[in-house]
Design an enzyme around this catalytic site. Sequence first.
Site, PDB file in Angstrom:
ATOM      1  N   LYS A 163      -0.880  -7.259  -1.468  1.00 16.76           N
ATOM      2  CA  LYS A 163      -1.760  -6.184  -1.016  1.00 16.76           C
ATOM      3  C   LYS A 163      -2.756  -6.792  -0.024  1.00 16.76           C
ATOM      4  O   LYS A 163      -3.275  -7.890  -0.261  1.00 16.76           O
ATOM      5  CB  LYS A 163      -2.509  -5.593  -2.213  1.00 16.76           C
ATOM      6  CG  LYS A 163      -1.609  -4.778  -3.140  1.00 16.76           C
ATOM      7  CD  LYS A 163      -1.237  -3.463  -2.485  1.00 16.76           C
ATOM      8  CE  LYS A 163      -0.568  -2.516  -3.467  1.00 16.76           C
ATOM      9  NZ  LYS A 163      -0.233  -1.234  -2.851  1.00 16.76           N
ATOM     10  N   GLY A 290       6.388   1.764  -6.873  1.00 16.70           N
ATOM     11  CA  GLY A 290       5.880   1.858  -8.236  1.00 16.70           C
ATOM     12  C   GLY A 290       4.459   2.389  -8.233  1.00 16.70           C
ATOM     13  O   GLY A 290       3.763   2.326  -7.209  1.00 16.70           O
TER      14      GLY A 290
HETATM   15  O1  SMG Z   1       3.909  -0.354 -10.097  1.00 15.42           O
HETATM   16  O2  SMG Z   1       3.913  -2.489  -9.770  1.00 15.42           O
HETATM   17  C1  SMG Z   1       3.518  -1.363  -9.512  1.00 15.42           C
HETATM   18  C2  SMG Z   1       2.501  -1.207  -8.405  1.00 15.42           C
HETATM   19  C3  SMG Z   1       3.150  -1.070  -7.082  1.00 15.42           C
HETATM   20  O3  SMG Z   1       1.685  -1.606  -5.295  1.00 15.42           O
HETATM   21  C4  SMG Z   1       2.154  -0.737  -5.978  1.00 15.42           C
HETATM   22  N1  SMG Z   1       1.845   0.553  -5.793  1.00 15.42           N
HETATM   23  O4  SMG Z   1       0.897   1.654  -2.534  1.00 15.42           O
HETATM   24  O5  SMG Z   1       2.776   1.023  -3.264  1.00 15.42           O
HETATM   25  C5  SMG Z   1       1.577   1.243  -3.475  1.00 15.42           C
HETATM   26  C6  SMG Z   1       0.914   1.025  -4.805  1.00 15.42           C
HETATM   27  C7  SMG Z   1       0.282   2.292  -5.264  1.00 15.42           C
HETATM   28  C8  SMG Z   1      -0.365   2.236  -6.596  1.00 15.42           C
HETATM   29  S1  SMG Z   1      -1.814   1.333  -6.597  1.00 15.42           S
HETATM   30  C9  SMG Z   1      -2.559   1.634  -8.100  1.00 15.42           C
HETATM   31 MG    MG Z   2       2.383   1.353  -1.007  1.00 13.81          MG
END
Ligand code: SMG
Ligand code: MG
Length: 369
Positions: A163, A290
Amino acid sequence: MRFERVELRLIALPLLHPFETSFGIEAEKHCVLVRLDCEGVTGWGECVAMNGPWYSEETTGTAWHILTEFILPHVLGRDFDSAQELQGRLARVRGNKMARAALEGAFLDALARSRDRSLAHFLGGERTEIESGVSIGIQSSPEALVAIVERELATGYRRAKLKIKPGSDIEFVRAVRLAFPEAQLMVDANSAYTLEDAEHLRSLDVFGLTMIEQPLGHDDIVDHATLSARVQTPICLDESIHSAQDARHALELASCRIINIKAGRVGGLTEAIRIHDICRNRGVPVWCGGMLETNIGRAHNVALASLPGFTLPGDISASERYFVEDIAYPNFRVSSHGTLAVPTTPGTGVEVDEQRLERVTLRRTELVA
Ligand code: SMG
Ligand code: MG
């Protein structure tokens, strides 16, 4: 199948590790679960809307409101034999994709169970295992991030998603790339940049990332097209795609070269499969995103990711990365070669632990036909 009874629960599960993105820090998972009973069969769905409107407009509160006031009264007591029929009945409800998807998920679980088929097979899935990736939240320093990536790659995960946000980007990615020259790496900005940052984002090109996910506006596909032409790294869209039509538009504008599919974000598994089909026909790779799901939502994601067009590892990791204790079992485990097995038992393949569920429930309601 007649929709006889629906139970909604708002639950709270503490996360093992707080998850930081460009829009905030999640320490506790809140979500709405849907239990649907029809003719002796039970199906479960999970609404991916979060507590606040940070990832999208929807929240646990709006999902509860839309489901109880507008969606459920419209479907209870009625018969449905396909998800298309259910979606047709809900055509009047605009937006609120996550609320709608949660009910469709419960229905498809029940429908697959009633036919004694796994959800994956029922949806047209072909894989027996899916490639698993990890999404790693923003860390305090590049060193801290490298240490986590090292642990995850050693577990076997096929790719790491980092991220990023302004101030926690280039140097973090550089450190990880230097430490793991061969690893499959990507970044996700959750809309933290604007087109004015195009040159800055271009400096990520030297790191050989598989993609940059959703760098610009959460509702944009025009600036992403401009950016896409200015950077070498493929752009992937997440937040901007809410339907098969959005996917088609984005591909026609060349706003992205990859799509992250989340059933919740697009109104359900049926629409998710439409996007998968559009992309597959055009040779565009997709992967399953996810939303820090419990094993209920995770099982739906695994079933979806077993479709043939999901050619990149998804954000579907082992259950034990997320919660101290889940509310449905068995847990999904990652193999040493970075895959999760696709359940072969009826429906999603996970069963809810009612006692555990009761302990984490904040709010419950029941609607009977
Ligand atoms: O489920 O491992 C997981 C998180 C995957 O990074 C993830 N999701 O923007 O793709 C995305 C984020 C959104 C949720 S952040 C709480
Ligand atoms: Mg995303």
